[in-house]
Write an enzyme that holds these catalytic residues in place. Structure first.
Site, PDB file in Angstrom:
ATOM      1  N   HIS A  63      -3.559  -5.514   1.799  1.00 42.77           N
ATOM      2  CA  HIS A  63      -3.753  -5.635   3.391  1.00 42.77           C
ATOM      3  C   HIS A  63      -4.515  -7.111   4.103  1.00 42.77           C
ATOM      4  O   HIS A  63      -4.790  -7.907   2.955  1.00 42.77           O
ATOM      5  CB  HIS A  63      -3.807  -4.398   4.478  1.00 42.77           C
ATOM      6  CG  HIS A  63      -3.368  -2.979   4.279  1.00 42.77           C
ATOM      7  ND1 HIS A  63      -2.419  -2.518   4.281  1.00 42.77           N
ATOM      8  CD2 HIS A  63      -4.209  -2.429   2.597  1.00 42.77           C
ATOM      9  CE1 HIS A  63      -2.328  -1.598   4.078  1.00 42.77           C
ATOM     10  NE2 HIS A  63      -3.202  -0.718   3.455  1.00 42.77           N
ATOM     11  N   CYS A 113       0.792  -1.334   0.190  1.00 41.15           N
ATOM     12  CA  CYS A 113      -0.102  -0.385  -0.165  1.00 41.15           C
ATOM     13  C   CYS A 113       0.766   1.509   0.034  1.00 41.15           C
ATOM     14  O   CYS A 113       1.155   1.750  -1.065  1.00 41.15           O
ATOM     15  CB  CYS A 113      -1.296   0.022   1.532  1.00 41.15           C
ATOM     16  SG  CYS A 113      -2.122   0.939   1.073  1.00 41.15           S
TER      17      CYS A 113
END
Ligand code: GLN
Length: 247
Positions: A189, A93
């Site tokens: 994630h 990310c």
């Protein structure tokens, strides 16, 4: 055998339990009797890339990314060489975005590491939800959770996978992440690695091969629970298909 894992800026880049990726890497080595040392890399400190076999960069809010960005500029040349010479990297990310040329946030243009010729632009609608990918890197579908305001434009680079369900790099539900040399960048994630042990072992085998010069095949571990959980997410995803966001 032994691997040294460098964990970038744990105090800044640490969203959504991404430390779980580190535990997963460490434990899957230890369970096979392979040595492991984790080196937390503090923001602003010099980094000796020659001593690192695998580098982990987690996610961060725009504010934390801005801070990280300033520190990364000082070591970008060494980081670039590490990647070009075959260093293994997992960037999640915010960390993934920072590998690129820049991240245009709502208010600022954050200069990235420029290791990859990609860039990220912020949009007000956040891309949030569970996500499933099909990737050439592993047999099983990759499952995870995405939550990002940035859209990452990877041009002709190879993506990590095709989005089966979810939003992905630019929010259009087409492609997710990037795979370049021994670098994986991704929005997933979850954390990514405990949910997808195949990706964890791929990173470990890659780093071991780079270090010891010949292909290493890690012994299998009992991953039945992870496989059941992954299959369940795929099943739920199928039920959701065509019915909007997948939560
Ligand atoms: N701040 C970045 C974004 O919103 C990255 C967020 C994250 O790491 N989850 O796009």
């Amino acid at each position: 055998m032994k691997l040294v894992i460098g964990h970038f800026y744990p105090e800044l880049l640490n969203l959504y339990g991404d430390r779980g990726n580190l535990s997963c890497l460490r434990m899957r080595l230890q369970w096979r009797g392979i040595g492991v040392t984790v080196v937390p890399l503090a923001a602003g400190e010099p980094v000796d890339f020659s001593g690192l076999d695998l580098v982990l960069m987690g996610g961060g809010s725009d504010r934390e990314q801005e801070l990280a960005c300033g520190f990364l500029q000082k070591i970008k040349g060494e980081f670039y060489r590490y990647v070009e010479e075959g260093g293994t990297v997992l960037a999640v990310c915010g960390g993934y975005q920072l590998l690129g040329e820049y991240y245009q946030t709502r208010t600022k243009k954050l200069k990235g590491l420029g290791i990859l010729g990609i860039h990220t632009t912020w949009e007000p609608a956040r891309l949030v939800g569970n996500i499933i990918l099909d990737s050439g890197l592993c047999a099983d579908a990759i499952v995870g959770f995405e939550n990002h305001g940035g859209r990452t434009w990877i041009g002709d680079y190879e993506p990590l996978g095709r989005v089966r369900l979810g939003l992905g790099n630019t929010g259009d539900g087409a492609w997710e992440g990037i795979h370049y040399k021994n670098v994986i960048g991704t929005y997933l994630h979850g954390p990514l690695l405990p949910k997808n042990p195949q990706i964890c072992d791929l990173l470990l085998e890659t780093a071991l091969k780079e270090k010891y010069g010949s292909a290493v095949r890690l012994s299998p571990l009992p991953d039945e629970l992870e496989q059941i959980a992954g299959r369940e997410m795929v099943k739920r995803g199928r039920r959701r298909q065509g019915r909007g966001l997948f939560h």
